[in-house]
Design a protein around this motif. Structure first.
Motif, PDB file in Angstrom:
ATOM      1  N   ARG A  52      42.949 -33.188  89.732  1.00  4.59           N
ATOM      2  CA  ARG A  52      42.438 -34.326  90.511  1.00  4.59           C
ATOM      3  C   ARG A  52      43.302 -35.567  90.285  1.00  4.59           C
ATOM      4  O   ARG A  52      43.633 -36.293  91.220  1.00  4.59           O
ATOM      5  CB  ARG A  52      40.989 -34.616  90.122  1.00  4.59           C
ATOM      6  CG  ARG A  52      39.988 -33.570  90.617  1.00  4.59           C
ATOM      7  CD  ARG A  52      38.564 -34.087  90.487  1.00  4.59           C
ATOM      8  NE  ARG A  52      38.224 -34.388  89.099  1.00  4.59           N
ATOM      9  CZ  ARG A  52      37.693 -33.512  88.257  1.00  4.59           C
ATOM     10  NH1 ARG A  52      37.451 -32.270  88.668  1.00  4.59           N
ATOM     11  NH2 ARG A  52      37.401 -33.841  87.020  1.00  4.59           N
ATOM     12  N   LYS A  53      43.684 -35.804  89.042  1.00  3.36           N
ATOM     13  CA  LYS A  53      44.511 -36.970  88.743  1.00  3.36           C
ATOM     14  C   LYS A  53      45.893 -36.837  89.375  1.00  3.36           C
ATOM     15  O   LYS A  53      46.472 -37.829  89.840  1.00  3.36           O
ATOM     16  CB  LYS A  53      44.644 -37.145  87.239  1.00  3.36           C
ATOM     17  CG  LYS A  53      43.338 -37.565  86.562  1.00  3.36           C
ATOM     18  CD  LYS A  53      43.517 -37.706  85.067  1.00  3.36           C
ATOM     19  CE  LYS A  53      42.214 -38.133  84.401  1.00  3.36           C
ATOM     20  NZ  LYS A  53      42.352 -38.244  82.916  1.00  3.36           N
ATOM     21  N   ALA A  54      46.429 -35.617  89.407  1.00  4.75           N
ATOM     22  CA  ALA A  54      47.724 -35.398  90.050  1.00  4.75           C
ATOM     23  C   ALA A  54      47.626 -35.669  91.549  1.00  4.75           C
ATOM     24  O   ALA A  54      48.534 -36.285  92.145  1.00  4.75           O
ATOM     25  CB  ALA A  54      48.207 -33.972  89.793  1.00  4.75           C
ATOM     26  N   GLU A  55      46.529 -35.237  92.162  1.00  3.24           N
ATOM     27  CA  GLU A  55      46.329 -35.488  93.591  1.00  3.24           C
ATOM     28  C   GLU A  55      46.168 -36.978  93.858  1.00  3.24           C
ATOM     29  O   GLU A  55      46.723 -37.515  94.841  1.00  3.24           O
ATOM     30  CB  GLU A  55      45.104 -34.723  94.080  1.00  3.24           C
ATOM     31  CG  GLU A  55      44.798 -34.894  95.566  1.00  3.24           C
ATOM     32  CD  GLU A  55      45.902 -34.366  96.458  1.00  3.24           C
ATOM     33  OE1 GLU A  55      46.046 -34.875  97.585  1.00  3.24           O
ATOM     34  OE2 GLU A  55      46.637 -33.454  96.025  1.00  3.24           O
ATOM     35  N   GLN A  56      45.437 -37.669  92.996  1.00  7.38           N
ATOM     36  CA  GLN A  56      45.263 -39.112  93.147  1.00  7.38           C
ATOM     37  C   GLN A  56      46.603 -39.837  93.021  1.00  7.38           C
ATOM     38  O   GLN A  56      46.885 -40.764  93.783  1.00  7.38           O
ATOM     39  CB  GLN A  56      44.277 -39.627  92.103  1.00  7.38           C
ATOM     40  CG  GLN A  56      42.849 -39.155  92.302  1.00  7.38           C
ATOM     41  CD  GLN A  56      41.946 -39.523  91.136  1.00  7.38           C
ATOM     42  OE1 GLN A  56      42.387 -40.145  90.164  1.00  7.38           O
ATOM     43  NE2 GLN A  56      40.675 -39.133  91.222  1.00  7.38           N
ATOM     44  N   GLU A  57      47.413 -39.396  92.074  1.00  7.07           N
ATOM     45  CA  GLU A  57      48.727 -40.007  91.898  1.00  7.07           C
ATOM     46  C   GLU A  57      49.593 -39.768  93.135  1.00  7.07           C
ATOM     47  O   GLU A  57      50.321 -40.674  93.575  1.00  7.07           O
ATOM     48  CB  GLU A  57      49.416 -39.433  90.662  1.00  7.07           C
ATOM     49  CG  GLU A  57      50.816 -39.947  90.399  1.00  7.07           C
ATOM     50  CD  GLU A  57      50.856 -41.430  90.063  1.00  7.07           C
ATOM     51  OE1 GLU A  57      51.920 -42.044  90.219  1.00  7.07           O
ATOM     52  OE2 GLU A  57      49.804 -41.977  89.642  1.00  7.07           O
ATOM     53  N   TYR A  58      49.503 -38.560  93.710  1.00  3.18           N
ATOM     54  CA  TYR A  58      50.287 -38.264  94.904  1.00  3.18           C
ATOM     55  C   TYR A  58      49.843 -39.136  96.074  1.00  3.18           C
ATOM     56  O   TYR A  58      50.681 -39.699  96.797  1.00  3.18           O
ATOM     57  CB  TYR A  58      50.143 -36.791  95.270  1.00  3.18           C
ATOM     58  CG  TYR A  58      50.792 -36.439  96.584  1.00  3.18           C
ATOM     59  CD1 TYR A  58      52.172 -36.423  96.724  1.00  3.18           C
ATOM     60  CD2 TYR A  58      50.003 -36.156  97.710  1.00  3.18           C
ATOM     61  CE1 TYR A  58      52.761 -36.119  97.950  1.00  3.18           C
ATOM     62  CE2 TYR A  58      50.586 -35.856  98.928  1.00  3.18           C
ATOM     63  CZ  TYR A  58      51.968 -35.848  99.035  1.00  3.18           C
ATOM     64  OH  TYR A  58      52.551 -35.556 100.246  1.00  3.18           O
ATOM     65  N   GLN A  59      48.543 -39.269  96.257  1.00  3.85           N
ATOM     66  CA  GLN A  59      48.040 -40.104  97.353  1.00  3.85           C
ATOM     67  C   GLN A  59      48.443 -41.564  97.164  1.00  3.85           C
ATOM     68  O   GLN A  59      48.751 -42.264  98.133  1.00  3.85           O
ATOM     69  CB  GLN A  59      46.504 -39.977  97.443  1.00  3.85           C
ATOM     70  CG  GLN A  59      46.014 -38.590  97.828  1.00  3.85           C
ATOM     71  CD  GLN A  59      46.527 -38.142  99.184  1.00  3.85           C
ATOM     72  OE1 GLN A  59      46.786 -38.957 100.081  1.00  3.85           O
ATOM     73  NE2 GLN A  59      46.690 -36.830  99.351  1.00  3.85           N
ATOM     74  N   GLN A  60      48.452 -42.014  95.918  1.00  2.00           N
ATOM     75  CA  GLN A  60      48.883 -43.379  95.642  1.00  2.00           C
ATOM     76  C   GLN A  60      50.354 -43.569  95.998  1.00  2.00           C
ATOM     77  O   GLN A  60      50.736 -44.601  96.553  1.00  2.00           O
ATOM     78  CB  GLN A  60      48.640 -43.710  94.181  1.00  2.00           C
ATOM     79  CG  GLN A  60      49.008 -45.144  93.801  1.00  2.00           C
ATOM     80  CD  GLN A  60      48.696 -45.452  92.350  1.00  2.00           C
ATOM     81  OE1 GLN A  60      48.060 -44.666  91.660  1.00  2.00           O
ATOM     82  NE2 GLN A  60      49.155 -46.592  91.881  1.00  2.00           N
TER      83      GLN A  60
END
Length: 338
Positions: A52-60
């Motif tokens: 989830r954190k990796a996906e959030q970082e990608y979206q950011q």
């Protein structure tokens, strides 16, 4: 009455020896506890959280690049682009591919016993070596300072035998503490690997490597204890060993390092004692000289290298401790006891 057993009891009953040993053991225990609470078991929940954190970082990253591309296009259209801030073609501003942001970056720290335990043995050996050095220096230094050595030689006039017996008692005492402590150290980190990491992929080769590293650590502890003993015996005071060690660190290491750098000597670390102590525990230290480039066929600059191995360290330690001990025994035989 056996002089050896008497010296063992004398060593064990000294308050400084007891408190210094307890202090060293408390420091080792603090390291184990700190590593336990700073690591975590990687389970399905931790992996999902990392994803989830990796996906959030990608979206950011996607939002950031979109904002930058929009700002680039507006600046180009209005003719207000600052020189060097944006590329000629704003379309090249794009987010990194999704696979470039890995979930493992966001996993909590975990203790892999097979990969990380070997490095903890260096910490173990360093702490016990310091304790052994100070205890060894204090053991013989206090005898000279309080007059106990003179009294002992009244009924045991064989000077060299007395000094050798004291050294043997010291090394026996240090070994008696170091061996069970090493087993407890192993058990503590095995529990950390079990409950806060992983103990997988342990092979006979890995255990053998750990055993040899631990053995080198025990040898280092004994060498340092003998060195402290010999230096204090030479100066007939504990301060001789402690002051000599401080002088070696301040003058012999920092001062020598600065001098060698100013002289442009290659591989300055090859002349410094910590390099050999590290090589002794880690089997090999590779030094690099970036002032000299060996260009590969692709034009890559590769520095000159120099390998310092545990064999080099063993020669240095053997010669060093032998010279100090011989000097201590020679001084014991030649000098007046007063």
């Amino acid at each position: 009455m056996s002089l050896y057993r008497t010296e063992l009891r004398r060593l064990a009953k000294r308050r400084f020896t007891r408190w210094m040993t307890v202090l060293g053991l408390l420091v080792l225990a603090a390291v184990v506890v700190g590593v336990f609470f700073s690591n975590h078991k990687i389970d399905a929940a931790a992996v999902a959280s990392a994803e989830r954190k990796a996906e959030q970082e990608y979206q950011q990253q996607v939002r950031y690049t979109e904002q930058e591309r929009t700002a680039c296009e507006q600046a180009k259209a209005g003719g207000t682009a600052e020189p060097g801030r944006f590329p000629e073609d704003c379309s090249v501003i794009s987010p990194p591919p999704r696979e470039a942001i890995e979930a493992r970056w966001f996993l909590p720290p975990t203790f892999d016993f097979r990969k990380q335990f070997d490095s903890t043995l260096t910490v173990f050996a360093a702490i016990l070596a310091l304790v052994g050095f100070v205890v060894g220096a204090s053991f013989i230094g206090a005898e000279w300072n309080t007059g106990g050595m003179m009294n002992l030689l009244l009924w045991r006039p064989k000077r060299l035998a007395v000094l050798a017996t004291k050294l043997a008692a010291l090394l026996t005492g240090v070994l008696t503490v170091a061996l069970p402590t090493a087993l407890l150290w192993l058990g503590g980190f095995w529990l950390i690997g079990t409950y806060r990491g992983s103990t997988k992929k342990m092979t006979s080769g890995a255990w053998q490597s750990f055993g040899l590293t631990g053995l080198r650590g025990i040898v280092l502890v004994l060498v340092m204890a003998a060195a402290g003993f010999a230096l204090a015996s030479l100066g007939r005071h504990t301060a001789m060993a402690l002051g000599g060690s401080i002088a070696l660190v301040v003058v012999g290491q920092f001062g020598l390092g600065i001098l060698l750098k100013m002289a442009g000597v290659r591989f300055v670390q090859a002349w410094l004692l910590p390099t050999y102590l590290t090589a002794w525990m880690e089997q090999k230290v590779t030094l690099e000289n970036w002032n000299a480039c060996n260009f590969s066929y692709g034009g890559e600059c590769k520095p000159d290298t120099l390998d310092i191995t545990w064999q080099h360290s063993s020669v240095l330690m053997a010669v060093g401790v032998t010279v100090i001990l011989v000097a201590a025994f020679w001084a014991m035989r030649r000098r007046d006891i007063s």
